[in-house]
Design an enzyme around this catalytic site. Structure first.
Site, PDB file in Angstrom:
ATOM      1  N   LEU A   1       0.831  -1.205   0.000  1.00 25.16           N
ATOM      2  CA  LEU A   1       0.000   0.000   0.000  1.00 25.16           C
ATOM      3  C   LEU A   1       0.868   1.260   0.000  1.00 25.16           C
ATOM      4  CD1 LEU A   1      -2.853   1.268   0.205  1.00 25.16           C
ATOM      5  CD2 LEU A   1      -2.558   1.219   2.688  1.00 25.16           C
TER       6      LEU A   1
ATOM      7  N   LYS B   1       3.944   1.530  -1.008  1.00 23.64           N
ATOM      8  CA  LYS B   1       4.675   1.588  -2.271  1.00 23.64           C
ATOM      9  C   LYS B   1       3.799   2.113  -3.399  1.00 23.64           C
ATOM     10  CE  LYS B   1       7.310  -1.426  -5.409  1.00 23.64           C
ATOM     11  NZ  LYS B   1       7.795  -2.802  -5.617  1.00 23.64           N
TER      12      LYS B   1
ATOM     13  N   HIS C   1     -17.165  -0.049   1.666  1.00 31.18           N
ATOM     14  CA  HIS C   1     -17.285   0.795   0.473  1.00 31.18           C
ATOM     15  C   HIS C   1     -18.739   0.994   0.041  1.00 31.18           C
ATOM     16  CE1 HIS C   1     -13.087   0.237   0.463  1.00 31.18           C
ATOM     17  NE2 HIS C   1     -12.969  -0.695  -0.448  1.00 31.18           N
TER      18      HIS C   1
ATOM     19  N   ARG D   1     -14.354  -4.707 -15.353  1.00 36.69           N
ATOM     20  CA  ARG D   1     -13.975  -3.964 -14.157  1.00 36.69           C
ATOM     21  C   ARG D   1     -14.682  -2.617 -14.211  1.00 36.69           C
ATOM     22  NH1 ARG D   1      -8.082  -1.311 -12.625  1.00 36.69           N
ATOM     23  NH2 ARG D   1      -8.592  -0.788 -10.460  1.00 36.69           N
TER      24      ARG D   1
END
Length: 791
Positions: free
Chosen positions: A42, A44, A272, A370
């Protein structure tokens, strides 16, 4: 290492006249940023880039600051890795190469890696910060700790920060926490309690990166800006349904050890998608900058959501998941995981504005594309007799398109047969030139389209808000527990259920298509791909409802779900018979956890129940205010009464709180309840009484060795419990045994030993009060699930 670099920080720090926070500049000074887990994935991919962008944006402000990367590895091994990550940050296209090189050089000089493992390591970090403050000779503005580590480490790190790294008085402390925040309600509650012992709530920033997505962050402002168009149509008369969708094409290879513990519901739905749902449906705040008002309006949605049970969800699992689990977790070939990688959930809000409007939440791995979006589909009352392609006959919808999909970019789309949305200059712009693409059944040219003027990554947005001290886009403890309170019962009801196996991608075809019927959701096709090894485990569940005798009384037994269905049907049959006979039905309900599934069943499925002719009474109550979670009435109200159309004057809570005190004998609360029963219930004979039985044999709040036989013909009395809260109010055997039907509901493997004992013993009400339940002229029915009966 320290180089003075300027940074302007603005925060919400002054209380307004109505308790609302207003923005005010903080005192200038030094800011220390510490990322714990500094070399992880995360950090990075997102965090260092986000903090670099924040540095660039604020480089000409009024503060100095430094960055620390922390981790468990020694500095000698981790420092080279750390600097390779930090060197990879990039500037925006608008920044010239020379300026970008200078900014990166300054950023690198501000950064260092430190091992943060023990309390001594954190103490050394604090000493280093103090040393730099002394060298620079300026006051401290604040310290920001970003915990990019597994959640099980939060409490320990928070304790170390509290004990060694707190700034001096006047400077702020902000600790950022990544999801998951618990595994269910109890674990989230425990984590909140542990963190609360080290940190203040205002110091914690629970981050949900979805709230940093520009389109998600724009939902509330969009609703406010277009209030004059939306107010007349944002209701059940115009909205056909709400869809909140997150589809992914990837699998979870490499993440199986984590994902198999959580699954799709815990991973993205509880956080979410739930947050998006509240933003779409909450009452608009008067003051958008008031964290308190935004939270209060969100909480109102949670309190009005109908319970989500097994019939409001379907789950699936992509076919290759089983093999990945076996490989990554070293499981045998016959190991079967029930973790869902796909789920669809049907929610309803029980308030006048949204009554009957279905809200569909869907997410899954290995799907056809996606894409993430929320769609509000409106009813179309225009009928085009000949020109069916007329814009007036096309779907009316607003789409909050989070990104990806055929559209590729984040946008808000409003179909042209609705209205032209307001566009405020600055951060958003209108798209007028379109590629040839369809979005949810309409060509892009049939929409008004708005998109951010500059696309910003979610973490960069949220990091900016953390620096500003703004908490509107972060999850409060109250919000978190309310969300887990909604999802935990569903997760419990799905435990042991087999998800539908789907092949993945385009091959899924119509396997995951859904059908809504009333408040329930199901797959529209009956085709199921399932292995023989999975089928072998389901045979025990094929038992049907069984009837027999238990302690010389009638007994109904089944698996818990079927048992609750049967009990609910029996209560409705009793209600209908009573109303036909005398125009009224008197129902007395007990507290505890066992009846909750029954309450949900009655609220969600028994639409013809004669609630208007029903009086609801209480079997027993704890001596606590009815606003507290321990109150039986609180539970009864939240899980049943608020979701059915029962007249308020037909509801009879026990009067445990009189004269601003609880269960005081001279207040005569029990006598008041008894008088009310004698006045309204013919012959003091309830039509139906629902009881449970505790491990010690108590029923209602009639406990062992409490000399219940001395109560005589009293109908209600104050009693004592061996567990807190000790004081209770309860119906007596005299009231219970005058009922026409008494039901004893016993569920769960934990009650098997109790059922075994009760099957062998004689009546002994003083030692085993439940054996004193003997209706005088009515009937007693035991409802025992197979887990309790068979163990």
């Amino acid at each position: 290492m320290f180089v003075a670099v300027l940074l302007l920080l603005v925060t919400l720090s002054v209380q307004g006249r109505n308790g609302e926070k207003k923005a005010e500049a903080q005192r200038p000074g030094h800011v220390s940023v510490v990322i714990v887990g500094a070399t992880g994935d995360l950090a990075k991919r997102y965090l260092w880039q986000g903090f670099f962008e924040q540095y660039v944006n604020q480089v000409s402000g009024g503060n100095t600051f430094s960055f620390y990367g922390g981790g468990l590895s020694p500095a000698s091994t981790a420092t080279p890795i750390f600097f390779e990550i930090v060197k990879a940050v990039s500037c925006s296209k608008e920044t010239s190469p020379d300026r970008c090189a200078l900014l990166k050089e300054q950023f690198l000089r501000l950064a260092e890696y430190r091992q943060l493992k023990t309390l001594e390591d954190y103490q050394e970090l604090a000493k280093n910060i103090e040393k730099e403050l002394q060298q620079e000779g300026i006051p401290e503005a604040g310290r920001l700790f970003y915990l990019s580590v597994p959640a099980f480490a939060y409490a320990d790190i928070a304790d170390k920060i509290n004990n060694s790294c707190r700034p001096a008085s006047g400077a702020w402390l902000r600790v950022v926490l990544e999801k998951p925040f618990g595994h269910d309600f109890r674990s989230a509650q425990l984590l909140a309690s542990q963190l609360g012992s080290s940190l203040k709530d205002e110091e914690m920033f629970r981050i949900d990166h979805y709230l940093g997505k520009q389109v998600v962050a724009k939902i509330l402002p969009f609703r406010v800006e277009n209030k004059k168009y939306l107010d007349p149509i944002w209701n059940k008369h115009h909205i056909e349904r709400v869809e909140i969708i997150l589809k992914e094409t990837l699998d979870v290879k490499g993440r199986i050890p984590f994902y198999d513990q959580y699954g799709v519901i815990r991973d993205v739905m509880q956080n979410h998608l739930t947050e998006v749902m509240t933003l779409l449906t909450m009452r608009l705040p008067v003051n958008m900058s008031s964290t308190e008002e935004v939270l209060q309006n969100k909480m109102q949605i949670f309190s009005n959501l109908l319970p989500i049970g097994k019939n409001q969800a379907v789950t699936g699992q992509y076919q290759a998941y089983k093999t990945s689990v076996q490989q990554e977790m070293n499981k045998t070939k016959d190991h079967v995981s029930l973790t869902p990688t796909f789920a669809a959930v049907l929610a309803h809000i029980d308030e006048a504005q949204y009554e009957g409007v279905p809200i569909i939440l869907i997410s899954g791995k290995m799907l056809d594309e996606r894409v993430g979006y929320a769609r509000i589909l409106f009813k179309n009352n225009v009928f085009c007799l000949q020109n069916h392609n007329s814009v007036h006959c096309k779907p009316k919808q607003i789409v909050f398109h989070f990104g990806h999909g055929q559209l590729k970019y984040p946008a808000i789309l409003v179909s042209k047969n609705l209205f032209k949305p307001v566009l405020k200059e600055g951060q958003w712009k209108e798209v007028t030139e379109h590629t040839d693409v369809d979005v949810l059944g309409l060509p892009i040219s049939d929409y008004y389209v708005q998109t951010p003027s500059e696309n910003r990554e979610a973490y960069s947005e949220l990091i900016s808000q953390i620096f500003a001290g703004s908490k509107n886009s972060f999850i409060s403890a109250e919000n978190l527990l309310a969300s887990w309170g909604l999802w935990t019962p569903l997760l419990s009801s799905l435990a042991g259920s087999f998800p539908r196996i789907y092949p993945g991608g385009a091959d899924n075809g119509d396997m995951l298509d859904l059908r809504m019927k009333g408040k329930d959701i199901s797959y529209s096709s009956e085709v199921v791909i399932i292995g023989a090894d999975q089928m072998s485990g389901t045979s025990a569940k094929d038992f049907q409802v069984m009837q027999g005798k238990f302690r010389s009384a009638a007994m109904v037994s089944a698996w818990s779900e079927e048992l609750v269905e049967r009990l609910a049907a029996d209560i409705q049959a009793s209600a209908e018979a009573a109303v036909r006979e005398g125009g009224v039905f008197h129902l007395a309900l007990s507290g505890g956890s066992s009846p909750l599934a029954l309450f949900h069943r009655l609220a969600l499925h028994h639409f013809s129940f004669p609630w208007r002719d029903t009086h609801v009474w209480m079997v027993d109550e704890r001596c606590v205010p009815p606003t507290e979670l321990e109150s039986n009435f609180h539970s009864l109200h939240d899980h049943l009464l608020q979701h059915v159309r029962i007249p308020y004057f037909n509801i009879h809570p026990m009067p445990v709180q009189l004269n601003q005190r609880l269960c005081v004998e001279e207040d005569a609360g029990a006598l008041l309840y008894e008088k009310e029963v004698r006045k309204l219930v013919n012959g003091s004979s309830f039509h139906f009484v629902l009881l449970g039985v505790g491990y010690d044999g108590h029923t209602a709040s009639l406990f062992p060795n409490s000399k219940v036989s001395e109560l005589g013909d009293r109908l209600a009395a104050l009693t004592e419990s061996p567990v807190k809260p000790h004081q209770r109010m309860s119906l007596t055997f005299s009231a219970i045994n005058q009922a026409r039907t008494v039901a004893l509901l016993v569920m769960g493997k934990g009650k098997h030993e109790l059922i075994t004992q009760l099957s062998r013993m004689k009546d002994n009400p003083d030692k085993w009060p439940v054996t004193g339940v003997k209706p005088d002229d009515g009937k007693l029915v035991w409802y025992i699930d197979y887990d309790a009966l068979l163990g």
